[in-house]
Design a protein around this motif. Structure first.
Motif, PDB file in Angstrom:
ATOM      1  N   ASP A 555       0.814  -1.210   0.000  1.00 49.52           N
ATOM      2  CA  ASP A 555       0.000   0.000   0.000  1.00 49.52           C
ATOM      3  C   ASP A 555       0.850   1.264   0.000  1.00 49.52           C
ATOM      4  OD1 ASP A 555      -2.176  -1.649   0.055  1.00 49.52           O
ATOM      5  OD2 ASP A 555      -2.501  -1.479   2.220  1.00 49.52           O
ATOM      6  N   LYS A 556       1.979   1.223   0.711  1.00 51.49           N
ATOM      7  CA  LYS A 556       2.816   2.421   0.824  1.00 51.49           C
ATOM      8  C   LYS A 556       3.708   2.634  -0.396  1.00 51.49           C
ATOM      9  CE  LYS A 556       2.932   2.287   5.871  1.00 51.49           C
ATOM     10  NZ  LYS A 556       3.779   2.198   7.095  1.00 51.49           N
ATOM     11  N   LEU A 557       3.739   1.671  -1.312  1.00 51.24           N
ATOM     12  CA  LEU A 557       4.582   1.802  -2.503  1.00 51.24           C
ATOM     13  C   LEU A 557       3.828   2.371  -3.699  1.00 51.24           C
ATOM     14  CD1 LEU A 557       6.599  -1.549  -2.416  1.00 51.24           C
ATOM     15  CD2 LEU A 557       7.439   0.727  -1.841  1.00 51.24           C
ATOM     16  N   ALA A 558       2.548   2.593  -3.552  1.00 49.07           N
ATOM     17  CA  ALA A 558       1.746   3.094  -4.674  1.00 49.07           C
ATOM     18  C   ALA A 558       2.342   4.383  -5.227  1.00 49.07           C
ATOM     19  CB  ALA A 558       0.301   3.326  -4.229  1.00 49.07           C
ATOM     20  N   GLY A 559       2.573   4.393  -6.538  1.00 51.49           N
ATOM     21  CA  GLY A 559       3.125   5.567  -7.187  1.00 51.49           C
ATOM     22  C   GLY A 559       4.631   5.711  -7.080  1.00 51.49           C
ATOM     23  N   GLN A 560       5.304   4.782  -6.383  1.00 51.67           N
ATOM     24  CA  GLN A 560       6.743   4.893  -6.171  1.00 51.67           C
ATOM     25  C   GLN A 560       7.556   3.874  -6.976  1.00 51.67           C
ATOM     26  OE1 GLN A 560       7.804   4.818  -2.020  1.00 51.67           O
ATOM     27  NE2 GLN A 560       6.043   6.054  -1.397  1.00 51.67           N
ATOM     28  N   VAL A 561       6.891   2.921  -7.602  1.00 57.68           N
ATOM     29  CA  VAL A 561       7.603   1.849  -8.298  1.00 57.68           C
ATOM     30  C   VAL A 561       7.725   2.190  -9.781  1.00 57.68           C
ATOM     31  CG1 VAL A 561       7.605  -0.599  -8.879  1.00 57.68           C
ATOM     32  CG2 VAL A 561       6.743   0.149  -6.656  1.00 57.68           C
ATOM     33  N   ARG A 562       8.944   2.119 -10.290  1.00 60.28           N
ATOM     34  CA  ARG A 562       9.195   2.404 -11.699  1.00 60.28           C
ATOM     35  C   ARG A 562       9.522   1.114 -12.443  1.00 60.28           C
ATOM     36  NH1 ARG A 562      12.934   7.936 -11.674  1.00 60.28           N
ATOM     37  NH2 ARG A 562      11.538   9.185 -10.359  1.00 60.28           N
ATOM     38  N   PHE A 563       8.876   0.947 -13.567  1.00 56.62           N
ATOM     39  CA  PHE A 563       9.089  -0.229 -14.409  1.00 56.62           C
ATOM     40  C   PHE A 563       9.901   0.236 -15.626  1.00 56.62           C
ATOM     41  CE2 PHE A 563       5.443  -0.936 -11.837  1.00 56.62           C
ATOM     42  CZ  PHE A 563       5.399  -2.292 -11.566  1.00 56.62           C
ATOM     43  N   SER A 564      11.026  -0.410 -15.861  1.00 49.55           N
ATOM     44  CA  SER A 564      11.966   0.096 -16.859  1.00 49.55           C
ATOM     45  C   SER A 564      11.950  -0.731 -18.132  1.00 49.55           C
ATOM     46  CB  SER A 564      13.383   0.106 -16.286  1.00 49.55           C
ATOM     47  OG  SER A 564      13.793  -1.226 -16.026  1.00 49.55           O
ATOM     48  N   SER A 565      12.571  -0.173 -19.162  1.00 52.90           N
ATOM     49  CA  SER A 565      12.702  -0.896 -20.426  1.00 52.90           C
ATOM     50  C   SER A 565      13.850  -1.897 -20.335  1.00 52.90           C
ATOM     51  CB  SER A 565      12.967   0.089 -21.559  1.00 52.90           C
ATOM     52  OG  SER A 565      14.129   0.861 -21.272  1.00 52.90           O
ATOM     53  N   LEU A 566      13.917  -2.820 -21.300  1.00 54.27           N
ATOM     54  CA  LEU A 566      14.939  -3.859 -21.313  1.00 54.27           C
ATOM     55  C   LEU A 566      16.290  -3.335 -21.795  1.00 54.27           C
ATOM     56  CD1 LEU A 566      12.895  -6.820 -22.733  1.00 54.27           C
ATOM     57  CD2 LEU A 566      14.285  -6.952 -20.681  1.00 54.27           C
ATOM     58  N   GLN A 567      17.346  -4.061 -21.416  1.00 51.92           N
ATOM     59  CA  GLN A 567      18.667  -3.770 -21.943  1.00 51.92           C
ATOM     60  C   GLN A 567      18.737  -4.163 -23.417  1.00 51.92           C
ATOM     61  OE1 GLN A 567      17.957  -6.041 -19.658  1.00 51.92           O
ATOM     62  NE2 GLN A 567      19.006  -7.984 -20.048  1.00 51.92           N
ATOM     63  N   TYR A 568      19.701  -3.587 -24.125  1.00 54.58           N
ATOM     64  CA  TYR A 568      19.781  -3.848 -25.561  1.00 54.58           C
ATOM     65  C   TYR A 568      21.237  -3.789 -25.996  1.00 54.58           C
ATOM     66  CZ  TYR A 568      18.789  -3.691 -30.546  1.00 54.58           C
ATOM     67  OH  TYR A 568      18.757  -3.972 -31.882  1.00 54.58           O
ATOM     68  N   LEU A 569      21.634  -4.742 -26.829  1.00 49.88           N
ATOM     69  CA  LEU A 569      23.012  -4.852 -27.308  1.00 49.88           C
ATOM     70  C   LEU A 569      23.062  -4.554 -28.800  1.00 49.88           C
ATOM     71  CD1 LEU A 569      25.934  -5.854 -26.461  1.00 49.88           C
ATOM     72  CD2 LEU A 569      25.213  -8.090 -27.326  1.00 49.88           C
ATOM     73  N   GLU A 570      24.098  -3.833 -29.221  1.00 52.79           N
ATOM     74  CA  GLU A 570      24.308  -3.564 -30.640  1.00 52.79           C
ATOM     75  C   GLU A 570      25.697  -4.048 -31.047  1.00 52.79           C
ATOM     76  OE1 GLU A 570      23.634   0.472 -31.767  1.00 52.79           O
ATOM     77  OE2 GLU A 570      21.767   0.645 -30.633  1.00 52.79           O
ATOM     78  N   ALA A 571      25.748  -4.762 -32.181  1.00 51.90           N
ATOM     79  CA  ALA A 571      27.020  -5.259 -32.697  1.00 51.90           C
ATOM     80  C   ALA A 571      26.940  -5.340 -34.213  1.00 51.90           C
ATOM     81  CB  ALA A 571      27.359  -6.627 -32.100  1.00 51.90           C
ATOM     82  N   THR A 572      28.092  -5.316 -34.860  1.00 45.25           N
ATOM     83  CA  THR A 572      28.156  -5.433 -36.320  1.00 45.25           C
ATOM     84  C   THR A 572      29.260  -6.399 -36.704  1.00 45.25           C
ATOM     85  OG1 THR A 572      29.707  -3.587 -36.538  1.00 45.25           O
ATOM     86  CG2 THR A 572      27.348  -3.052 -36.626  1.00 45.25           C
ATOM     87  N   VAL A 573      29.185  -6.883 -37.933  1.00 48.79           N
ATOM     88  CA  VAL A 573      30.245  -7.713 -38.513  1.00 48.79           C
ATOM     89  C   VAL A 573      30.750  -6.965 -39.745  1.00 48.79           C
ATOM     90  CG1 VAL A 573      30.869  -9.961 -39.460  1.00 48.79           C
ATOM     91  CG2 VAL A 573      29.125  -9.809 -37.661  1.00 48.79           C
ATOM     92  N   PRO A 574      31.753  -6.103 -39.581  1.00 51.47           N
ATOM     93  CA  PRO A 574      32.191  -5.261 -40.698  1.00 51.47           C
ATOM     94  C   PRO A 574      33.075  -5.974 -41.717  1.00 51.47           C
ATOM     95  CG  PRO A 574      33.484  -4.770 -38.755  1.00 51.47           C
ATOM     96  CD  PRO A 574      32.436  -5.744 -38.323  1.00 51.47           C
ATOM     97  N   ALA A 575      33.630  -7.130 -41.367  1.00 42.51           N
ATOM     98  CA  ALA A 575      34.571  -7.751 -42.308  1.00 42.51           C
ATOM     99  C   ALA A 575      34.584  -9.261 -42.178  1.00 42.51           C
ATOM    100  CB  ALA A 575      35.982  -7.201 -42.076  1.00 42.51           C
ATOM    101  N   ARG A 576      34.711  -9.926 -43.358  1.00 45.88           N
ATOM    102  CA  ARG A 576      34.992 -11.353 -43.445  1.00 45.88           C
ATOM    103  C   ARG A 576      36.124 -11.511 -44.456  1.00 45.88           C
ATOM    104  NH1 ARG A 576      29.620 -14.643 -44.813  1.00 45.88           N
ATOM    105  NH2 ARG A 576      31.129 -16.381 -44.711  1.00 45.88           N
ATOM    106  N   GLU A 577      37.317 -11.777 -43.941  1.00 42.05           N
ATOM    107  CA  GLU A 577      38.483 -11.894 -44.815  1.00 42.05           C
ATOM    108  C   GLU A 577      38.784 -13.365 -45.043  1.00 42.05           C
ATOM    109  OE1 GLU A 577      41.730  -9.654 -43.223  1.00 42.05           O
ATOM    110  OE2 GLU A 577      40.464  -7.946 -42.686  1.00 42.05           O
TER     111      GLU A 577
END
Length: 696
Positions: A555-577
């Motif tokens: 009851d005392k937490l009403a309005g105090q809890v924040r729900f966040s977005s997920l983590q996210y990873l970015e990567a690329t494969v710039p070369a295949r030699e």
């Protein structure tokens, strides 16, 4: 008046036996617990990644091509991990009766601080345990020593089931619970199966407190599964203080000339210690035999004499002695008091910055005594992974399990660092803890908690006939459905699809669905992207929510809890030699977006410091990342890894490198490259990149 612990013990043991029996009954059922392989770790340090990849794929046993299953590092509740090992599955047979040695070092101090200290560039953070760890620690110590013994009872029963018929179990404890635990272990293994109480003197011990002496030792209880038939290999020690004193006082003589000139030796009796027999009673070179004769026949005594190994005293009424040379001395047999093994200090070469880390010398001795060469060792409170690391070095197979995510992360890095053979990193499949807890009778009502979460999010629960485990609600005055997943389950792509189904079918259909989850599969970010559904939103429930509810009330937490977005990873494969039959694959780590700091169990000061690192250097949050150059969508095979502290790749212990170059066999057409990362808080994420073919 409450019952004493002695009065509670019969009930504790009986309850533990019932819980273990329920686990064993479920092993053959359709809801049996299983292990999910998260990663086949193929350490590539100083080794051809291409060769490792090929050999591991052929020998891992997970591809159906034969060979044995690799060693395993398991993250999750050890009760469920052991249930899965006992049950086995289509690709891995049950391990009932297969472990030659089990060593456990369970936490034995209810006041222990389970927080994790995380060092980042410019900041040091203190984090409380994860949600699953909080469940376990609170359950373990809810009723003090009584609940601790209840936890130990059911687990010890399952460990006994895993032990080979000639196997042994070592339980490492101290004065907090040791004496009570022995009573429980005597009941499970039988008093006759108790082999030893080994006292490990931790050399300097704790300093004396104001009104009691400091504790200077731990205790290890040793049990055999079969008191008449168990593997035992006596070992000897040479480096302890008392052995050194023995050497100095006994090996005092040297030959001035002859074949052994200059070698130190001590006189050793040649008298027969047993019953006399005729062939042992004879005169030798004028020296009369001892009362019971010599301890060897004449031919052996003559052989020693020819080699200059007999001491002939000047007077014939004195006894002949054998010369025992110091350079051939193997040491004194190890007894149950171990005083020659030091604790780990922060400067030790093997230190991995883990509070309860045990020295490798301790585990080396235990394994040498109780596990045959090529045998299988298990540790179900594995901590920093010392048991696995030492078993690996000694040529034994191993299984290590721990509930702590920081512990399994440290163990994985440690094994990679020592060039371990390929091993599996596994977790409880979809955790299946919800089913297991209801089956095992743990007091845990998922539906009640789901309603609390919905209320804190501002959603109104659906009517009972439309609700599923009380997990569905709607935002007032909108066409938005809210689905709350269980804290005991992994939120996966199947969860998201189920939520989409609820959105489309409940009450004639909703426009949008929001999924609230606690624990997510590593590829959830990629899954969300692949679903490409703008009317699906996924948010993270703060992992400390249960603790906050317990302390403050919902009851005392009403309005105090924040729900966040997920983590996210970015990567690329710039070369295949391409070069001949191989190719060099370049993978760049581009960015990492951590979920909101509010979702991590930190106080305001630590959260602010984290936010600054997130803004300035987001890749500094990566603890470990790995590359699978040919991801099959099922088993992630990491043929390249980097982690913080691996200074062979760079000289900054607080950062990983951001580019991988992986040599792999040439593949025609595009490659499906999977990059998986774990951040400093233990959150996993992955991204899949389709790398197009390039010409040589």
């Amino acid at each position: 008046m409450s019952k004493s612990l002695l009065e509670q013990l019969p009930h504790i043991v009986a309850a533990g036996k019932r819980q273990a029996a329920q686990v064993l009954e479920q092993l053959e059922g359709k809801n049996r617990v299983s292990l999910q392989t998260r990663e086949l770790v193929i350490p590539s340090k100083d080794t051809s990644a291409a060769d490792l990849f090929a050999s591991a794929s052929q020998s891992s046993g997970i591809t159906g091509t034969g060979g044995g299953t690799p060693n395993r590092l398991i993250y999750g509740d050890n009760l469920l991990a052991m249930a899965a090992l006992l049950a086995g599955n289509d690709s891995t047979p049950s391990l009932r009766g297969k472990l030659d040695l089990i060593y456990i070092d369970p936490p034995f101090d209810s006041k222990a601080d389970y927080r994790t200290q995380i060092r980042l560039p410019g900041a040091t953070l203190n984090q409380k345990p994860t949600v699953l760890e909080q469940f376990a620690y609170s359950d373990t110590w809810a009723d003090g020593t009584a609940s601790y013994l209840a936890m130990l009872t059911s687990r010890a029963i399952l460990m006994r089931e895993l032990l080979a018929d000639n196997g042994t179990m070592w339980v490492h404890l101290d004065w907090h619970v040791g004496h009570y635990a022995k009573i429980v272990l005597d009941e499970i293994f039988g008093r006759k199966s108790f082999l030893n109480e080994v006292v490990w003197k931790r050399k300097f011990g704790n300093a004396a407190e104001s009104r009691r002496l400091g504790s200077a030792y731990d205790t290890l209880f040793v049990y055999a599964k079969d008191d008449q038939d168990y593997f035992f290999n006596p070992v000897r020690e040479k480096n302890s203080d008392h052995v050194k004193q023995y050497i100095e006082s006994r090996f005092t003589r040297k030959d001035a000339d002859g074949p052994h000139a200059g070698r130190r030796w001590m006189p050793y009796p040649l008298a027969n210690p047993g019953d006399p027999t005729e062939n042992l009673v004879y005169e030798y070179k004028g020296y009369s035999p001892p009362a019971k004769g010599w301890r060897m026949v004449r031919e052996k005594l003559e052989a020693l004499d020819r080699d200059g190994r007999i001491y002939f005293p000047a007077k014939h009424d004195q006894r002949l002695q054998e010369k025992k040379f110091l350079d051939e001395y193997e040491g004194q047999p190890v007894n149950s008091l171990w005083q020659d093994i030091f604790v780990i200090n922060s400067q030790a070469r093997e230190a991995v910055d883990y509070d309860t880390q045990k020295p490798e010398a301790l585990l080396e001795r235990i394994i040498r005594i109780s596990c045959p060469e090529g045998g299988l060792v298990g540790d179900f409170f594995s901590g920093s992974g010392t048991t696995a690391a030492v078993a690996e070095k000694m040529g034994r197979s191993w299984i290590a399990s721990d509930l702590g995510k920081p512990a399994t992360m440290i163990a994985r890095k440690r094994l990679i660092d020592q060039d371990a053979k390929p091993f599996l990193y596994q977790a409880i499949g979809d955790y299946q803890v919800e089913q297991a807890r209801s089956t095992l009778g743990r007091k845990f009502r998922v539906g009640d908690l789901a309603q609390v979460v919905l209320n804190l999010f501002g959603a109104v629960p659906l009517a009972a006939e439309e609700n599923v485990n009380n997990s569905l609600g709607r935002l007032p005055n909108t066409k938005t459905l809210v689905f709350t997943d269980s804290p005991s389950k992994m939120t996966t792509v199947s969860t998201l699809r189920r939520a989409q189904g609820y959105r489309d079918s409940k009450l004639g259909g909703f426009e949008k669905v929001i999924v609230l989850g606690w624990n997510f599969s590593a590829g959830i970010g990629q899954d969300i992207q692949d679903l490409n559904d703008p009317n699906l939103e996924v948010l993270v429930i703060p992992p400390d929510l249960l603790d906050r509810i317990k302390k403050k009330g919902a009851d005392k937490l009403a309005g105090q809890v924040r729900f966040s977005s997920l983590q996210y990873l970015e990567a690329t494969v710039p070369a295949r030699e391409v070069s001949g039959s191989d190719e060099l694959l370049t993978v760049d780590l581009k960015n990492y977006v951590l979920l909101s700091p509010e979702a991590i169990n930190l106080d305001d000061k630590n959260r602010s410091a984290l936010q600054q690192v997130m803004n300035e250097d987001p890749l500094a949050l990566i603890e470990y990342w790995a590359v699978d150059p040919d991801y099959d969508g099922e088993v992630f095979r990491s043929v390249w890894q980097d982690y913080r502290g691996n200074t062979e790749n760079n000289d900054d212990p607080l950062r990983v490198v951001t580019q991988a170059q992986v040599q792999v066999p040439r593949a025609p057409g595009p490659r499906r490259v999977c990059v998986r990362a774990v951040d400093v808080f233990g959150f996993e994420s992955e991204v899949i990149v389709d790398a197009v073919e390039v010409s040589a």
